[in-house]
Motif scaffolding. Structure first.
Motif, PDB file in Angstrom:
ATOM      1  N   LEU A 274      -3.746 -14.126  22.379  1.00 59.48           N
ATOM      2  CA  LEU A 274      -3.579 -14.085  20.933  1.00 59.48           C
ATOM      3  C   LEU A 274      -4.901 -14.403  20.259  1.00 59.48           C
ATOM      4  O   LEU A 274      -5.456 -15.495  20.427  1.00 59.48           O
ATOM      5  CB  LEU A 274      -2.506 -15.089  20.486  1.00 59.48           C
ATOM      6  CG  LEU A 274      -1.065 -14.555  20.459  1.00 59.48           C
ATOM      7  CD1 LEU A 274      -0.594 -14.183  21.853  1.00 59.48           C
ATOM      8  CD2 LEU A 274      -0.114 -15.563  19.824  1.00 59.48           C
ATOM      9  N   ALA A 275      -5.416 -13.434  19.506  1.00 58.68           N
ATOM     10  CA  ALA A 275      -6.732 -13.549  18.883  1.00 58.68           C
ATOM     11  C   ALA A 275      -6.616 -13.577  17.375  1.00 58.68           C
ATOM     12  O   ALA A 275      -5.879 -12.781  16.783  1.00 58.68           O
ATOM     13  CB  ALA A 275      -7.614 -12.376  19.311  1.00 58.68           C
ATOM     14  N   GLY A 276      -7.367 -14.468  16.762  1.00 59.07           N
ATOM     15  CA  GLY A 276      -7.488 -14.497  15.310  1.00 59.07           C
ATOM     16  C   GLY A 276      -8.903 -14.145  14.924  1.00 59.07           C
ATOM     17  O   GLY A 276      -9.841 -14.892  15.212  1.00 59.07           O
ATOM     18  N   GLY A 277      -9.112 -12.988  14.306  1.00 59.67           N
ATOM     19  CA  GLY A 277     -10.432 -12.581  13.846  1.00 59.67           C
ATOM     20  C   GLY A 277     -11.455 -12.503  14.959  1.00 59.67           C
ATOM     21  O   GLY A 277     -11.208 -11.921  16.019  1.00 59.67           O
ATOM     22  N   ILE A 278     -12.624 -13.124  14.736  1.00 60.38           N
ATOM     23  CA  ILE A 278     -13.714 -13.070  15.699  1.00 60.38           C
ATOM     24  C   ILE A 278     -13.344 -13.779  17.000  1.00 60.38           C
ATOM     25  O   ILE A 278     -14.041 -13.641  18.016  1.00 60.38           O
ATOM     26  CB  ILE A 278     -14.998 -13.662  15.083  1.00 60.38           C
ATOM     27  CG1 ILE A 278     -16.241 -13.263  15.886  1.00 60.38           C
ATOM     28  CG2 ILE A 278     -14.879 -15.166  14.935  1.00 60.38           C
ATOM     29  CD1 ILE A 278     -16.524 -11.782  15.898  1.00 60.38           C
ATOM     30  N   GLY A 279     -12.237 -14.514  17.003  1.00 57.13           N
ATOM     31  CA  GLY A 279     -11.742 -15.128  18.230  1.00 57.13           C
ATOM     32  C   GLY A 279     -11.350 -14.118  19.290  1.00 57.13           C
ATOM     33  O   GLY A 279     -11.022 -14.499  20.420  1.00 57.13           O
ATOM     34  N   VAL A 280     -11.403 -12.840  18.957  1.00 56.35           N
ATOM     35  CA  VAL A 280     -11.091 -11.807  19.950  1.00 56.35           C
ATOM     36  C   VAL A 280     -12.160 -11.719  21.037  1.00 56.35           C
ATOM     37  O   VAL A 280     -11.899 -11.194  22.125  1.00 56.35           O
ATOM     38  CB  VAL A 280     -10.933 -10.428  19.269  1.00 56.35           C
ATOM     39  CG1 VAL A 280     -12.294  -9.843  18.861  1.00 56.35           C
ATOM     40  CG2 VAL A 280     -10.169  -9.443  20.160  1.00 56.35           C
ATOM     41  N   THR A 281     -13.370 -12.236  20.776  1.00 53.85           N
ATOM     42  CA  THR A 281     -14.472 -11.967  21.705  1.00 53.85           C
ATOM     43  C   THR A 281     -14.201 -12.427  23.145  1.00 53.85           C
ATOM     44  O   THR A 281     -14.337 -11.619  24.061  1.00 53.85           O
ATOM     45  CB  THR A 281     -15.796 -12.538  21.169  1.00 53.85           C
ATOM     46  OG1 THR A 281     -15.615 -13.888  20.745  1.00 53.85           O
ATOM     47  CG2 THR A 281     -16.290 -11.711  19.998  1.00 53.85           C
ATOM     48  N   PRO A 282     -13.808 -13.676  23.417  1.00 52.73           N
ATOM     49  CA  PRO A 282     -13.542 -14.015  24.815  1.00 52.73           C
ATOM     50  C   PRO A 282     -12.297 -13.320  25.344  1.00 52.73           C
ATOM     51  O   PRO A 282     -12.203 -13.005  26.540  1.00 52.73           O
ATOM     52  CB  PRO A 282     -13.358 -15.542  24.783  1.00 52.73           C
ATOM     53  CG  PRO A 282     -12.887 -15.825  23.402  1.00 52.73           C
ATOM     54  CD  PRO A 282     -13.617 -14.838  22.532  1.00 52.73           C
ATOM     55  N   LEU A 283     -11.326 -13.060  24.457  1.00 53.56           N
ATOM     56  CA  LEU A 283     -10.082 -12.427  24.891  1.00 53.56           C
ATOM     57  C   LEU A 283     -10.289 -10.949  25.213  1.00 53.56           C
ATOM     58  O   LEU A 283      -9.572 -10.381  26.040  1.00 53.56           O
ATOM     59  CB  LEU A 283      -9.009 -12.596  23.813  1.00 53.56           C
ATOM     60  CG  LEU A 283      -8.698 -14.051  23.417  1.00 53.56           C
ATOM     61  CD1 LEU A 283      -7.520 -14.099  22.454  1.00 53.56           C
ATOM     62  CD2 LEU A 283      -8.421 -14.903  24.646  1.00 53.56           C
ATOM     63  N   LEU A 284     -11.285 -10.339  24.589  1.00 53.68           N
ATOM     64  CA  LEU A 284     -11.593  -8.940  24.897  1.00 53.68           C
ATOM     65  C   LEU A 284     -12.073  -8.820  26.337  1.00 53.68           C
ATOM     66  O   LEU A 284     -11.676  -7.905  27.073  1.00 53.68           O
ATOM     67  CB  LEU A 284     -12.664  -8.429  23.933  1.00 53.68           C
ATOM     68  CG  LEU A 284     -12.986  -6.936  23.962  1.00 53.68           C
ATOM     69  CD1 LEU A 284     -11.757  -6.119  23.594  1.00 53.68           C
ATOM     70  CD2 LEU A 284     -14.128  -6.623  23.000  1.00 53.68           C
ATOM     71  N   CYS A 285     -12.922  -9.754  26.749  1.00 49.20           N
ATOM     72  CA  CYS A 285     -13.395  -9.775  28.133  1.00 49.20           C
ATOM     73  C   CYS A 285     -12.239 -10.052  29.091  1.00 49.20           C
ATOM     74  O   CYS A 285     -12.134  -9.436  30.158  1.00 49.20           O
ATOM     75  CB  CYS A 285     -14.480 -10.832  28.280  1.00 49.20           C
ATOM     76  SG  CYS A 285     -15.231 -10.917  29.906  1.00 49.20           S
TER      77      CYS A 285
END
Length: 325
Positions: free
Chosen positions: A118-129
């Motif tokens: 679950l990503a909020g905004g720029i918090g997607v970066t580690p979750l994208l990997c």
């Protein structure tokens, strides 16, 4: 505590990924392979101003973890931040040479039959990997990506064209009610074979974690990473003392000065990075005394154990802390 290893890299590509968000592709000056990293890793970036005099900020690696020719980070321009994001956007350009640390990981993936990201905004970066890694290994997972609007959604086209696409769900604050994240539904039916990873603004993380716990998720199956610490009420801060175990010397800590700052003035350097209690770099063992924990890194259980703390932001409830330094 030894210093984090650093290396120089060139910004081989800088591009706009969404409104207010730029990505930076970094490569070694000689084109050789970069140190390997795992999904969830981050690097320190030494911003313009000199390695000692400039700011140091942490950014998650968002490219595929099997890649060795590049690191990629993404930065949201936030004028309200202490200057790191503005410096990245305004002062770091394609072709520049910058200093970074080798990767480290405080947000690693754990084996699970099903993984929720679950990503909020720029918090997607580690979750994208993480999502890339899970997709490549054929794992069962879902990525829920929440942003204000489609225009502020970085990497949307990239996600849609990748193996992550069948697992990705986009939720926009400005969108129709039916497409917004239904946290309770997404987190329903927790089980020992599920893991939850959440990254984003503090309010987003707190909402997800509170919902998960209310639904019965076990604490050790909820993994989170803040990219900025919430503001603290420091109006009631009191002074205290710190004793260094190796020398026995005692140093006063003023109400408006951190332990790191006070000890640095005495010639005692503690390795730091974010200085916000987010990254875990300055983790220090506590031998005596009661800690006033203010970090976003340690778990509730670790804080209750009172065996370690973050001297960059945490303080003391007792008159004295004895540190294993």
């Amino acid at each position: 505590m030894t210093a984090q290893e650093t290396l120089q890299v060139r910004v081989v590509k800088k591009q706009t990924e969404a409104e207010g968000i730029a990505s930076y592709e970094l490569a070694r000056l000689d084109g050789a392979a970069l140190p390997p990293f795992s999904a969830g890793s981050h690097i320190d970036v030494h911003l313009p101003g000199g390695q000692s005099g400039g700011l140091v900020r942490q950014y998650s690696l968002c490219n595929a973890s099997h890649e060795s020719h590049r690191y990629r980070i993404a930065v949201l321009r936030d004028p309200a931040s202490p200057g790191g994001s503005v410096a990245m956007h305004d002062s770091v350009h394609e072709g520049d040479v910058i200093t970074i640390s080798t990767p480290r990981n405080h947000f690693a993936l754990h084996p699970a039959q099903r993984t929720l990201l679950l990503a909020g905004g720029i918090g997607v970066t580690p979750l994208l990997c993480m999502a890339d890694r899970l997709a490549r290994t054929g794992a069962d997972f879902a990525l829920h990506y929440c942003t204000r609007s489609a225009e502020r959604t970085a990497f949307a086209a990239e996600i849609a064209a990748s193996a992550i696409a069948p697992h990705a769900h986009f939720h926009f604050d400005a969108g129709a009610p039916e497409q917004k994240l239904d946290t309770a539904t997404v987190l329903a039916a927790p089980s020992p074979d599920k893991r939850l990873y959440v990254c984003g603004p503090a309010g987003f993380i707190d909402h997800v974690v509170t919902t998960a716990k209310a639904l019965g998720w076990a604490q050790d199956h909820i993994h989170l990473e803040y990219f900025g610490a919430p503001a603290q009420d420091t109006s009631g801060d009191q002074g205290f003392e710190v004793r260094i175990a190796s020398t026995g010397k005692v140093y006063p800590i003023a109400p408006d000065v951190s332990v790191v700052e006070a000890l640095r003035k005495e010639g005692i350097d503690i390795l730091t990075s974010c200085e916000q209690g987010v990254c875990g770099t300055c983790l220090t063992r506590v031998l005596e005394g009661e800690v006033d924990h203010r970090d976003m890194y340690l778990t509730d259980e670790e804080k209750a154990a009172n065996e370690q703390f973050m001297p960059c932001c945490s303080r003391a409830r007792s008159k004295l802390l004895v540190l294993d330094l």
